[in-house]
Design a protein around this motif. Structure first.
Motif, PDB file in Angstrom:
ATOM      1  N   GLU A  56       0.833  -1.209   0.000  1.00  0.00           N
ATOM      2  CA  GLU A  56       0.000   0.000   0.000  1.00  0.00           C
ATOM      3  C   GLU A  56       0.866   1.256   0.000  1.00  0.00           C
ATOM      4  O   GLU A  56       0.551   2.248  -0.668  1.00  0.00           O
ATOM      5  N   VAL A  57       1.990   1.215   0.715  1.00  0.00           N
ATOM      6  CA  VAL A  57       2.879   2.367   0.778  1.00  0.00           C
ATOM      7  C   VAL A  57       3.512   2.638  -0.579  1.00  0.00           C
ATOM      8  O   VAL A  57       3.559   3.789  -1.043  1.00  0.00           O
ATOM      9  N   LEU A 111       5.258   5.714  -4.817  1.00  0.00           N
ATOM     10  CA  LEU A 111       6.086   5.588  -6.017  1.00  0.00           C
ATOM     11  C   LEU A 111       5.250   5.803  -7.271  1.00  0.00           C
ATOM     12  O   LEU A 111       4.262   5.097  -7.498  1.00  0.00           O
ATOM     13  N   PRO A 112       5.615   6.774  -8.088  1.00  0.00           N
ATOM     14  CA  PRO A 112       4.884   7.014  -9.334  1.00  0.00           C
ATOM     15  C   PRO A 112       4.956   5.805 -10.259  1.00  0.00           C
ATOM     16  O   PRO A 112       5.951   5.066 -10.265  1.00  0.00           O
ATOM     17  N   LEU A 172       8.065   5.684 -12.368  1.00  0.00           N
ATOM     18  CA  LEU A 172       9.275   5.210 -11.699  1.00  0.00           C
ATOM     19  C   LEU A 172       9.309   3.690 -11.666  1.00  0.00           C
ATOM     20  O   LEU A 172      10.362   3.067 -11.888  1.00  0.00           O
ATOM     21  N   LEU A 173       8.182   3.063 -11.414  1.00  0.00           N
ATOM     22  CA  LEU A 173       8.122   1.610 -11.382  1.00  0.00           C
ATOM     23  C   LEU A 173       8.473   1.018 -12.749  1.00  0.00           C
ATOM     24  O   LEU A 173       9.194   0.019 -12.851  1.00  0.00           O
ATOM     25  N   LYS A 174       7.976   1.658 -13.816  1.00  0.00           N
ATOM     26  CA  LYS A 174       8.297   1.184 -15.164  1.00  0.00           C
ATOM     27  C   LYS A 174       9.780   1.334 -15.458  1.00  0.00           C
ATOM     28  O   LYS A 174      10.411   0.462 -16.056  1.00  0.00           O
ATOM     29  N   GLU A 184      14.757   7.037  -1.204  1.00  0.00           N
ATOM     30  CA  GLU A 184      14.399   8.300  -0.548  1.00  0.00           C
ATOM     31  C   GLU A 184      12.896   8.474  -0.455  1.00  0.00           C
ATOM     32  O   GLU A 184      12.380   8.967   0.565  1.00  0.00           O
ATOM     33  N   LEU A 185      12.177   8.099  -1.490  1.00  0.00           N
ATOM     34  CA  LEU A 185      10.722   8.243  -1.466  1.00  0.00           C
ATOM     35  C   LEU A 185      10.091   7.376  -0.368  1.00  0.00           C
ATOM     36  O   LEU A 185       9.121   7.791   0.277  1.00  0.00           O
ATOM     37  N   LEU A 186      10.644   6.188  -0.158  1.00  0.00           N
ATOM     38  CA  LEU A 186      10.108   5.321   0.892  1.00  0.00           C
ATOM     39  C   LEU A 186      10.440   5.857   2.280  1.00  0.00           C
ATOM     40  O   LEU A 186       9.619   5.766   3.209  1.00  0.00           O
TER      41      LEU A 186
END
Length: 845
Positions: free
Chosen positions: A49-50, A55-56, A59-61, A78-80
């Motif tokens: 869920e986080v 994460l956009p 970014l995942l792609k 950093e985002l996490l």
């Protein structure tokens, strides 16, 4: 059940795919009564869920397409770290901490990634743990640090190296109260790591403990060196350590707990890596995970060679799938027995070799090791080793040249073997007779009148006596092997191959072969039963009468069971009853034999040819051949008698275990007496000595029953090969075609008849007198069926196999060691068995 936070009991039910490897390991420890600190498991649903919120999608792609891009990994990290945790989770966290009285406790917040601490990947040192965390705010920060630790260059590289999808690993969290924290007592803290096998050398006969005073963080991180203890698994004794942190009581208790853990979590097959803490004398486990890779410990010549795993004649000696109680003895007893003669004659085998293992529940031996051991030690060729053992394994490669010194050492060791077994026949006969007498005497005891201490003390004595007799069993097998070898040397001097084949008929008859006599005696009993009116009622009851009378049949039956009541189907497995307990199988054989005429000889042609051959030999050669055959027969008889003594020793042990099980069933601790066969002797010892409360006992029994049923449905090969560090690969056997097969001719003579394909001795209902018995292998429980057979065909078998020894004694034409014979032969087909040529042929009826 909460979506994000689970108790440790709930974590077990949810499984490793939800709570990750670390929480799952702790849940298993708790399930089976190992002490762990108070623990909560955060599921991977929180992480998922986080990352969905933080994460956009772009970014995942990019991570998927550019997994080596360090800037993308750093950005994700950093985002996490700066992400927000769901408010519902924070509310659940505060409630759970309060419910479990952890709101003011020092907590360890530890990563528990899905796939971490598993059998194939440990992720050791890749993810973060945060210690001494107190309060909600600190917990939230520590959770995000663990999430972010999944996205470091080293963690990502590890996932890629181990074949994980870069986005396919999710993070769960273990919240664990710190032993020695402010809510705990101020008792002295000692901690460390422990392995149930040596992770450095690969030795499987020892457990390794490293211990420090205080918490073990610096030890685990490699910053300090702990005190090293080596604990021997056979008796749990430990090597002395000067000024070590553990006192004798702590070391003994840790050794017992590690021994049980090795079996309860690893089933004795998988070594475990644990972290533990003593608070005073209270032992807590804070981690348990499989050791993913152990070094390949083997004989120096075989270091780079693949391992050949074969069931050889182990398939006929052991139950197809030994129960856990039996396997916990077999796993160490067989290697010790196989190495006893070499170690006593100057060929020191490395300690802790992986000599046997289970594949899908079945026992396989390391035939690469055994072939080299017998060649390098005594000059026996791999081909001859395979001939003796049976099985379909290939022969290992041998060196092209060897020094004279190496050859002389083999001769010297061979002389030492001869000296070792010199006079062994009389000693072993006397030792076996003493065992049979003790077992018969033990049957008179009413165990229901014994107290608990008497039961357990007697059990350990019988088990110790069994262990002490194993070297004698090894001597008996080697005595038999040497006498057969000397006979074969005389056979090879015969001028023609036909004479050489025919000479094996000299090994037939003579009596005194336990495994044959208990079958032959059934024919005598059946003749008595024909003329005794009481026999029919007893045989139809399928159980022994409460009181056996004095009629002719009852007297004969009582005498038979007095001699052979310790035998039975699956007789080397604790789970199976002996004939003295459950005689139904015997009764069926007696009823069948009652309706048959006396068996035809069937040997006149072989005997005639044998006499002609002997008459044609020079007198000296004839005498030498006959004398060698008599010695070989005596050797085979001794081997079978010593094996019978081993089986006899198991009868009192089984009776004692069953009595303990009966009492536990009455107390409601288990469902049936034989449930105890589904735990190991290490676990049984912990129960009776009080180091295990029995928590999880019924669940452990149930899980092992399910695993056994699963294994039983799976097909296995007779031979597997295993490259160092890889999983065993099944040896492919081509499907047999044509009308003729060749195997090992174990006893000469030709016979034609109807084939009866049997997979176990209790499936014999369709087998009639004179049928050809086609079996995967045989053990002594099959022997009564030999009385029906006109000839014998087996998939597995060697010169020293039980089936071959008994077939020779009864004079049955026999061909063995034909892989796939049970599929090639159809039940009811008409076959010709030629034991002289080692050939079976399909014939038109």
């Amino acid at each position: 059940m909460s979506r994000f936070i689970l108790s440790i009991e709930e974590a077990f039910d949810r499984g490793a795919d939800s709570v990750g490897g670390k929480s799952w390991g702790l849940a298993r420890l708790d399930r089976y009564g190992f002490k762990i600190p108070k623990t909560l498991a955060l599921t991977n649903a929180l992480y998922l869920e986080v990352i969905e919120a933080a994460l956009p999608e772009s970014l995942l792609k990019d991570l998927k397409s550019q997994p080596d891009d360090l800037s993308l990994i750093e950005k994700t990290h950093e985002l996490l770290l700066t992400s927000e945790l769901p408010k519902t989770f924070i509310s659940e966290l505060e409630a759970s901490l309060s419910a479990h009285e952890l709101q003011n406790a020092d907590l360890a917040v530890r990563s528990s990634a899905v796939g971490e601490d598993g059998a194939s990947a440990s992720f050791a040192g890749q993810h973060q743990s945060v210690l001494s965390v107190t309060g909600t705010d600190e917990l939230i920060l520590a959770v995000k640090q663990c999430f972010a630790s999944l996205w470091t260059p080293s963690a990502v590289a590890y996932r890629q190296h181990m074949g994980f999808d870069i986005l396919g690993v999710s993070m769960a969290i273990t919240l664990c109260e710190m032993v020695g924290g402010k809510e705990h007592s101020k008792a002295p803290i000692k901690a460390g790591v422990a392995f149930t096998a040596d992770p450095v050398t690969g030795r499987r006969d020892i457990m390794v403990v490293e211990a420090v005073t205080g918490l073990a963080d610096a030890l685990v991180n490699g910053q300090v060196q702990g005190y090293r203890y080596e604990i021997f698994r056979n008796d749990l004794s430990a090597s002395p350590v000067e000024n070590g942190p553990l006192n004798n009581g702590q070391l003994e208790f840790l050794a017992n707990q590690l021994s049980r853990l090795h079996w309860t979590l690893g089933d004795g097959d998988t070594a475990y890596d644990t972290e533990w803490v003593f608070e005073g004398d209270d032992l807590y486990f804070v981690q348990a995970r499989p050791v993913t890779v152990l070094p390949h410990l083997t004989l120096p010549k075989l270091v780079s060679d693949p391992v050949i795993w074969s069931n050889a004649n182990f398939k006929e000696v052991l139950a197809e799938i030994p129960c856990p109680m039996s396997w916990s003895v077999i796993e160490s007893a067989i290697p010790e027995m196989l190495h006893m003669i070499p170690n006593c004659t100057g060929y020191q085998t490395p300690k802790g070799l992986h000599t046997i293992k289970r594949i899908k529940g079945r026992c396989y031996a390391n035939l690469s090791e055994l072939q080299w051991l017998w060649y390098d030690g005594y000059g026996q060729s791999p081909d001859d080793s395979n001939k003796n053992l049976g099985g379909h394994q290939p022969a290992i490669a041998l060196p092209e040249q060897e020094s004279l010194f190496v050859k002389l050492k083999r001769i010297w060791r061979g002389i030492r073997v001869m000296l070792l077994i010199s006079g062994a026949d009389k000693k072993l006969e006397n030792a076996s007779a003493a065992i049979f007498a003790r077992v018969r005497s033990f049957r008179k005891h009413d165990l229901t009148e014994w107290n608990e201490e008497e039961l357990t003390d007697s059990l350990w004595r019988w088990m110790a006596d069994t262990e002490a007799f194993m070297p004698d069993f090894a001597k008996g097998a080697n005595y038999c092997g040497i006498k057969l070898f000397l006979f074969e040397q005389q056979v090879r001097k015969l001028k023609s191959e036909a004479y050489q084949k025919l000479a094996y008929a000299l090994l037939s008859g003579g009596g005194q072969m336990d495994s044959a006599e208990h079958a032959i005696s059934l024919r005598t009993i059946s003749e008595v039963a024909r003329n005794d009116p009481k026999a029919k009622d007893i045989l139809e009851s399928k159980d022994l009468p409460v009181e056996v009378g004095d009629s002719a049949f009852e007297t004969a039956l009582r005498d038979y069971l007095d001699l052979y009541g310790h035998r039975g189907v699956g007789e080397l497995d604790m789970r199976y009853p002996r004939w003295s307990e459950a005689p139904r199988f015997l009764f069926e054989q007696i009823k069948f034999l009652m309706n048959q005429e006396k068996e035809p000889s069937g040997r006149s042609a072989v005997d005639h040819d044998l006499k002609q051959m002997l008459d044609a030999l020079p007198v000296r050669q004839r005498k030498a051949l006959i004398a060698a055959a008599e010695q070989a027969r005596a050797g085979m008889a001794l081997r079978e008698r010593v094996k019978s003594a081993i089986v006899a020793l198991m009868e009192p042990a089984r009776r004692l275990v069953m009595e303990k099980g009966r009492r536990m069933a009455l107390e409601g601790r288990i469902q049936a007496a034989d449930d105890l066969c589904w735990i190991t002797f290490q676990e049984f010892s912990a129960l009776v000595e009080g180091t295990w409360s029995g928590k999880g006992l019924c669940e452990l029994i149930e899980s092992r029953n399910l695993k056994h049923d699963q294994w039983a449905k799976e097909t296995v090969a007779n031979v597997y090969t295993e490259e160092p560090g890889q999983k065993p690969v099944q040896q492919i056997v081509e499907r047999l075609t044509g009308t003729e097969l060749l195997g090992f001719g174990a006893f000469p003579g030709q016979y034609q008849g109807t084939a009866r394909v049997l997979t176990s001795p209790d499936k014999e209902q369709g087998m009639m007198q004179g049928d050809i018995m086609v079996a995967p292998f045989t053990d002594p429980s099959w022997t009564p069926l030999f009385l029906r057979a006109g000839a014998l065909v087996m998939e597995i078998g060697g010169a020293m196999s039980h089936g071959v020894i008994v077939a020779r004694e009864l004079g049955l034409p026999t061909v063995v060691n034909i892989p796939g014979a049970l599929e090639w032969v159809e039940d009811g087909e008409f076959l010709e068995v030629d034991g002289s040529l080692g050939r079976i042929t399909k014939k038109a009826a």
